[in-house]
Scaffold this motif. Structure first.
Motif, short mmCIF file in Angstrom:
data_model
loop_
_atom_site.label_atom_id
_atom_site.label_comp_id
_atom_site.label_asym_id
_atom_site.label_seq_id
_atom_site.Cartn_x
_atom_site.Cartn_y
_atom_site.Cartn_z
N GLU A 39 0.83 -1.21 0.00
CA GLU A 39 0.00 0.00 0.00
C GLU A 39 0.86 1.25 0.00
O GLU A 39 0.56 2.22 -0.71
CB GLU A 39 -0.93 -0.01 1.22
CG GLU A 39 -2.06 -1.02 1.11
CD GLU A 39 -2.93 -1.05 2.35
OE1 GLU A 39 -2.57 -0.39 3.36
OE2 GLU A 39 -3.98 -1.73 2.32
N ARG A 40 1.94 1.24 0.80
CA ARG A 40 2.85 2.40 0.82
C ARG A 40 3.51 2.59 -0.55
O ARG A 40 3.71 3.72 -0.98
CB ARG A 40 3.91 2.20 1.90
CG ARG A 40 4.91 3.34 2.05
CD ARG A 40 4.26 4.57 2.66
NE ARG A 40 3.76 4.31 3.99
CZ ARG A 40 4.45 4.52 5.12
NH1 ARG A 40 5.68 5.01 5.06
NH2 ARG A 40 3.90 4.26 6.30
N ALA A 41 3.83 1.49 -1.20
CA ALA A 41 4.50 1.56 -2.50
C ALA A 41 3.52 1.88 -3.63
O ALA A 41 3.95 2.28 -4.72
CB ALA A 41 5.19 0.23 -2.79
N GLY A 42 2.23 1.70 -3.38
CA GLY A 42 1.26 1.90 -4.44
C GLY A 42 1.31 0.80 -5.48
O GLY A 42 1.05 1.03 -6.67
N LEU A 43 1.63 -0.42 -5.03
CA LEU A 43 1.78 -1.56 -5.93
C LEU A 43 0.90 -2.71 -5.46
O LEU A 43 0.38 -2.70 -4.34
CB LEU A 43 3.25 -2.01 -5.96
CG LEU A 43 4.24 -1.00 -6.56
CD1 LEU A 43 5.67 -1.43 -6.27
CD2 LEU A 43 4.02 -0.86 -8.06
N THR A 44 0.76 -3.70 -6.31
CA THR A 44 -0.08 -4.86 -5.99
C THR A 44 0.73 -5.91 -5.24
O THR A 44 1.97 -5.92 -5.27
CB THR A 44 -0.63 -5.50 -7.26
OG1 THR A 44 0.47 -6.02 -8.04
CG2 THR A 44 -1.40 -4.49 -8.09
#
Length: 207
Positions: A39-44
């Motif tokens: 979530e912090r990385a904005g990735l799946t």
């Protein structure tokens, strides 16, 4: 062949490491989760598991790559190099989430690193190399055990970091490291070598 997919994969991996470092630094190893990191990385989660098996693999990546991030700005050798490595670490720790995560993870590293890999031994080996060069340059006092000195320096830096965190949010860590060296050098180095060592804490700042 286009390098775009490879470059994109490298950027994704770097984004995951950076996000994991921020989460580990804030919440420790036990408090972090793969979900929080992605979530912090904005990735799946799929992107995460493509690059790293689990959060332990991410933590290992962060800890084992710490030394590569600490590159002194000044050209130096022997004792001065050992001093410069620690001062550079102290300054970069204030701004680099990856180094900050390493400082936080050091207390939980038995969860994801073997005893042979732990960060204390990693840093001690690096400093022992500088101290071996110092011995060749005639800078160390006779009878000094460079391996024991390297471990002592790592332990002292770890303690300085922990106390600086509690007292000032680490703002005075470079000064504490310089102070540490001022106490240690007379007991390990020749008077001639001590006189040449620059303990100005600003040596660790990026030029």
């Amino acid at each position: 062949m286009s390098r775009q997919p490879q470059d994109r994969a490298l950027r994704t991996r770097a984004t995951l490491v950076w996000a994991a470092a921020e989460v580990f630094a804030e919440q420790g190893y036990a408090g972090a989760s793969v979900t929080k990191i992605t979530e912090r990385a904005g990735l799946t989660l799929g992107a995460m598991y493509f690059h790293f098996k689990n959060k332990a693999a991410l933590a290992r990546e962060i800890v084992l790559n710490q030394p590569g991030r600490v590159l002194p700005q000044h050209h130096s050798a022997g004792l001065q190099r050992a001093v410069d490595v620690t001062l550079t670490w102290a300054h970069q720790l204030l701004e680099d989430p990856v180094l900050l995560a390493g400082a936080r993870l050091v207390m939980e590293q038995e969860e994801f690193l073997s005893q042979e890999q732990n960060s204390h031994q990693q840093w001690a080996r690096i400093l022992a190399e500088d101290l071996a060069e110092a011995r060749e340059r005639g800078e160390l006092l006779a009878g000094c055990d460079q391996a024991a000195l390297a471990r002592l320096i790592v332990n002292a830096c770890t303690g300085a970091q922990m106390h600086a965190q509690m007292a000032t949010g680490r703002r005075d860590l470079p000064e504490r490291v310089a102070e540490m060296w001022g106490c240690l050098l007379p007991g390990m180095a020749t008077p001639e070598a001590v006189a040449t060592i620059d303990l100005d804490s600003s040596r660790g700042k990026a030029i």
